[in-house]
Each structure stands twice: as C-alpha cells, then as structure tokens.
Design a protein around this motif. Structure first.
Motif: not given
Length: 301
Positions: A220-226, A252-256, A266-268
């Motif tokens: 698993m990787m964590r992708l953060a976009v802003s 999987r979208l985990v946080e907005v 942020t996505w996993e």
C-alpha cells in the motif's frame, strides 16, 4: 455543518460502491445448431455475452497485453466459470432468425471479484512475466484430457521446464477423478476433483496468493493531493484515479480536509505500475494547480 459532512460521507460511499461494478455493452451472434432448442440457444448466447464483457474488463485491469490465444482460452473459461464476476445484466436488443440469435447485452461486471479472480488464476502476474514451472502427467492420460491440461498451462501463463519449481503433477485416479499435487520448496498442496479446471486453479491459487498477506501490508502507498477549490473536485479525481487500471490495482479515498492552500485529499493505493502512475500524476495534476505526494503507507512525511 454536520449535515454537509453526512452528505459528503454518503457521496464518498456511493462513489466507492460504483467503483465495484462496471457496465459493458456487448453484441453476440450465436448460430443455431442442430437439435438446439430456442432456450438453449438463448442461454449459450447470454453466456458468451457475459464472457465477452468479462474479457473486455479484464484487458483494462491487466498490466500487460493478453494475447489472442490466452484471451480465447479465458473466454471459454468465463463461459463455464464466469458467474461470480457478473453482477447483473440488461437485454438491450434481441433478434431471432433462422441462422441463430443476435443479442445486445448491457453487462455489469463485479470488478473487485474479477480482479481477485485474475490474481488467483495467475494471469495478473504472468501477463507481465511467464512463470517457469514443471508440469507432468501420466502417459496413459486420455488425449482430450492432455489437450485440456495444455490449455490450462497456456491460460495460466506457465513456461514449462523440467526440474524447476513450482512443480505440478497430475494423476488420473479411480471414478474418473483427478488428483493434483503442487510442490514449492518445503510446501505441498494437494487436491482431488473430477473437474480438472477446478482442481488446477484451486492449487495454483495457493501458489499465486502465497504472499498475499505480506503484500497486503507492504504494497500500500499513500497518495496525498492538495490545492482543490472544492470537495467535488476531489471526488472527480477519485473517479479518474480508479480509472487508471494499468497503474493502480486499488484506490480508496480515506480523508478529505480543508487546508490553507485549498481542499486536500488522501488515498490509500495499491500499485501495479509505479512508473506509469507517476507519469499520469505528473501529466494530470500540476497543470491544474495541484500538488501531490506519494509515499509508502506508514512512512513519515
């Protein structure tokens, strides 16, 4: 504020549920054969339509190209064993004639089940790199059974070699049952079944899924976009990200959240091709004024 939050959570849930299924429209012509009833003709036409839809979806999921020989073998497999991957269907048009039946179907594919199926069958791995293996069978095995076995070897993507592992051995026992044994180092898996195809994939699933738990933790990787102006834009990118199926196996979208620079999300993600994803992100995000960070799950930023 709470009401808006509830609505937004519902939007994320609906988006995730929609990603589990994909609709495909297919057209099938099934010729009428001697002694075939109209019901049988219709059932076989529908089975072929379901198989075609599953093949089209599988081609999008796989990290490499499926050659025509393997695609044809996979189609035949789906016609018999493809029910778990079909979530629903709608008959768009039906035209019966003396020569046969033409069907147009709108088929909904269970993408999650199909992805897992391709992994268990070994196709997800061997479409990129064939798997060397030893495959042996008894000399008195009927010719029809030998042909079936060789088809399974090709479909799975094995490259037969003598004296290597994994090593698969097939025996033909009493009551027309097959006995299979798969050996890898100090591990051995065995199965007995009258259906050679079911036996084959039951054993090879053990091989191709043997590191599933470790991969689940480490892949698993964590992708953060802003930088978005609104949460809706983040949800739109969620659909885009899930569509990059040759780069991303799972997203999987985990946080907005609201940030000083705008909305962040942020996505996993579980990757199929890290280089391809990096290229897609660089071509899509910066030109829209967005910044991103991709790191291993649990790594400090």
């Amino acid at each position: 504020m709470r009401k808006r939050l509830v609505i937004f959570v519902l939007l994320i849930s609906l988006c995730a549920m929609a990603s589990l299924a994909s609709a495909r429209e297919v057209r099938v012509f099934k010729p009428m054969e001697e002694d075939m009833s109209p019901m049988q003709l219709r059932n076989e036409a529908m089975a072929e339509g379901f198989a075609l839809a599953a093949i089209e979806e599988a081609r999008l999921m796989l990290a490499g190209d499926l050659d025509e020989v393997r695609a044809d073998l996979l189609k035949k497999y789906f016609m018999v064993h493809g029910k778990p991957y079909i979530q629903g269907y709608r008959i768009v048009a039906s035209e019966a004639m003396d020569a046969g039946l033409i069907l147009r179907l709108d088929v909904r594919i269970n993408r999650k089940a199909l992805r897992e199926g391709l992994k268990r069958m070994g196709i997800a791995a061997t479409v990129v790199q064939p798997q060397a293996a030893t495959v042996t069978w008894p000399e008195d095995l009927p010719e029809e059974a030998v042909t079936e076995l060789q088809g399974l070897v090709t479909l799975t993507g094995l490259q037969p070699e003598e004296g290597v592992q994994p090593a698969f051995t097939l025996e033909y026992g009493p009551e027309k049952a097959y006995k299979g044994r798969l050996v890898l180092d100090d591990r051995e898996w065995m199965s007995i079944n009258k259906d050679m195809t079911a036996l084959w994939f039951e054993l090879w699933a053990r091989f191709f899924n043997r590191n599933e738990a470790a991969e689940s933790r480490s892949g698993m990787m964590r992708l953060a976009v802003s930088g978005w102006f609104s949460p809706d834009a983040a949800l739109e990118f969620d659909r885009v990200l899930r569509g990059w199926e040759r780069a991303v196996q799972e997203a999987r979208l985990v946080e907005v959240d609201m940030q000083p620079t705008g909305v962040g999300a942020t996505w996993e993600v579980r990757l199929l091709d890290a280089a391809r994803l990096d290229t897609l992100l660089k071509s899509f995000l910066p030109q829209r004024g967005l910044s991103y960070q991709l790191a291993k799950e649990g790594a400090e930023e």
